[in-house]
Design a protein around this motif. Sequence first.
Motif, PDB file in Angstrom:
ATOM      1  N   TYR A  47      -0.408 -11.546  -9.461  1.00  0.00           N
ATOM      2  CA  TYR A  47       0.336 -12.327  -8.479  1.00  0.00           C
ATOM      3  C   TYR A  47       0.910 -13.532  -9.191  1.00  0.00           C
ATOM      4  CZ  TYR A  47       0.942 -14.809  -3.966  1.00  0.00           C
ATOM      5  OH  TYR A  47       1.429 -15.459  -2.863  1.00  0.00           O
ATOM      6  N   PRO A  58       0.810  -1.230   0.000  1.00  0.00           N
ATOM      7  CA  PRO A  58       0.000   0.000   0.000  1.00  0.00           C
ATOM      8  C   PRO A  58       0.841   1.277   0.000  1.00  0.00           C
ATOM      9  CG  PRO A  58      -0.807  -1.542   1.658  1.00  0.00           C
ATOM     10  CD  PRO A  58       0.483  -2.089   1.144  1.00  0.00           C
ATOM     11  N   THR A  97      -3.983  -8.772  -3.861  1.00  0.00           N
ATOM     12  CA  THR A  97      -4.946  -8.217  -4.810  1.00  0.00           C
ATOM     13  C   THR A  97      -5.827  -7.176  -4.138  1.00  0.00           C
ATOM     14  OG1 THR A  97      -4.936 -10.319  -5.994  1.00  0.00           O
ATOM     15  CG2 THR A  97      -6.731  -8.814  -6.481  1.00  0.00           C
ATOM     16  N   LYS A  98      -6.275  -7.461  -2.917  1.00  0.00           N
ATOM     17  CA  LYS A  98      -7.082  -6.489  -2.181  1.00  0.00           C
ATOM     18  C   LYS A  98      -6.295  -5.215  -1.888  1.00  0.00           C
ATOM     19  CE  LYS A  98     -10.313  -9.475   0.301  1.00  0.00           C
ATOM     20  NZ  LYS A  98     -10.699  -9.961   1.644  1.00  0.00           N
ATOM     21  N   SER A  99      -4.979  -5.355  -1.709  1.00  0.00           N
ATOM     22  CA  SER A  99      -4.131  -4.202  -1.405  1.00  0.00           C
ATOM     23  C   SER A  99      -3.751  -3.402  -2.643  1.00  0.00           C
ATOM     24  CB  SER A  99      -2.860  -4.654  -0.688  1.00  0.00           C
ATOM     25  OG  SER A  99      -3.179  -5.221   0.552  1.00  0.00           O
ATOM     26  N   GLY A 100      -4.136  -3.880  -3.826  1.00  0.00           N
ATOM     27  CA  GLY A 100      -3.910  -3.100  -5.035  1.00  0.00           C
ATOM     28  C   GLY A 100      -2.980  -3.703  -6.063  1.00  0.00           C
ATOM     29  N   ARG A 118      -3.236 -19.057   5.402  1.00  0.00           N
ATOM     30  CA  ARG A 118      -4.404 -18.200   5.638  1.00  0.00           C
ATOM     31  C   ARG A 118      -4.620 -17.971   7.129  1.00  0.00           C
ATOM     32  NH1 ARG A 118      -9.301 -19.051   7.166  1.00  0.00           N
ATOM     33  NH2 ARG A 118      -9.225 -21.285   6.840  1.00  0.00           N
ATOM     34  N   VAL A 144      -4.846 -13.274  -2.345  1.00  0.00           N
ATOM     35  CA  VAL A 144      -6.055 -12.488  -2.106  1.00  0.00           C
ATOM     36  C   VAL A 144      -5.698 -11.169  -1.423  1.00  0.00           C
ATOM     37  CG1 VAL A 144      -8.210 -12.415  -0.781  1.00  0.00           C
ATOM     38  CG2 VAL A 144      -7.618 -14.460  -2.088  1.00  0.00           C
ATOM     39  N   GLU A 145      -4.844 -11.243  -0.417  1.00  0.00           N
ATOM     40  CA  GLU A 145      -4.437 -10.042   0.319  1.00  0.00           C
ATOM     41  C   GLU A 145      -3.708  -9.056  -0.595  1.00  0.00           C
ATOM     42  OE1 GLU A 145      -4.410  -7.590   3.546  1.00  0.00           O
ATOM     43  OE2 GLU A 145      -5.328  -9.570   3.466  1.00  0.00           O
ATOM     44  N   THR A 186      -2.210 -15.078   0.605  1.00  0.00           N
ATOM     45  CA  THR A 186      -1.388 -13.919   0.246  1.00  0.00           C
ATOM     46  C   THR A 186      -1.780 -13.361  -1.115  1.00  0.00           C
ATOM     47  OG1 THR A 186       0.387 -15.351  -0.576  1.00  0.00           O
ATOM     48  CG2 THR A 186       0.587 -14.530   1.692  1.00  0.00           C
ATOM     49  N   ARG A 246      -1.972 -15.721   8.483  1.00  0.00           N
ATOM     50  CA  ARG A 246      -2.260 -14.332   8.085  1.00  0.00           C
ATOM     51  C   ARG A 246      -3.386 -13.759   8.959  1.00  0.00           C
ATOM     52  NH1 ARG A 246      -0.217 -10.112   6.519  1.00  0.00           N
ATOM     53  NH2 ARG A 246      -1.594  -8.687   5.487  1.00  0.00           N
ATOM     54  N   ASP A 247      -4.405 -14.568   9.243  1.00  0.00           N
ATOM     55  CA  ASP A 247      -5.514 -14.119  10.092  1.00  0.00           C
ATOM     56  C   ASP A 247      -5.052 -13.765  11.506  1.00  0.00           C
ATOM     57  OD1 ASP A 247      -7.226 -14.515   7.985  1.00  0.00           O
ATOM     58  OD2 ASP A 247      -8.062 -16.402   8.739  1.00  0.00           O
TER      59      ASP A 247
END
Length: 176
Positions: free
Chosen positions: A101, A67, A94-97, A142, A91-92, A89, A145-146
């Motif tokens: 991947y 970010p 991609t969600k972060s921009g 996952r 998904v994370e 990771t 990460r959670d």
Amino acid sequence: MSTERLLIVDDDPAFTRVLARSLERRGFSVLVCNDADAALERCGSFAPSHVLLDLNMPGTSGLVALPALLACAPGARVVVLTGYSSIATAVEATKSGATNYLCKPASIDEILAAFGEAEAEPAAVPSQPTSLDRLEWEHLQRVLRDHDGNISATARALGMHRRTLQRKLAKRPVRQ
């Protein structure tokens, strides 16, 4: 001077040297940083149009730096390239921009296709289902990460001994 400016953030000097040379031959102006902190310091003055980011580096993780890199270079396309891939990771990121991947090893053509610079060949549907070992690896990633990377909390959540979890995490990701 090329308008395509690519920032490579990876802690493997041999890999980045070869990659930078290959991308320079393709018309990119390339800056290599061996850690996320150096990349964040130099990002503003370099103004990259593309960023190739490793996740697993000493110091600040690429996922944490993502970010901030996008804040320094808002129009940049970011491709995450990692040897420790997992669904969590991906998904994370991609969600972060992140634009895309990729798992290491990846060819120059695959990297450029991930940036959208080259035509990507359609992905083939795998003939084999994902192995149980791979599914376990992705689940561990996952849950880790959670729990913000806390091994003890992750082990408690999974109902396993902390050392067992550490041994499983120390192994390289299982292939599909």
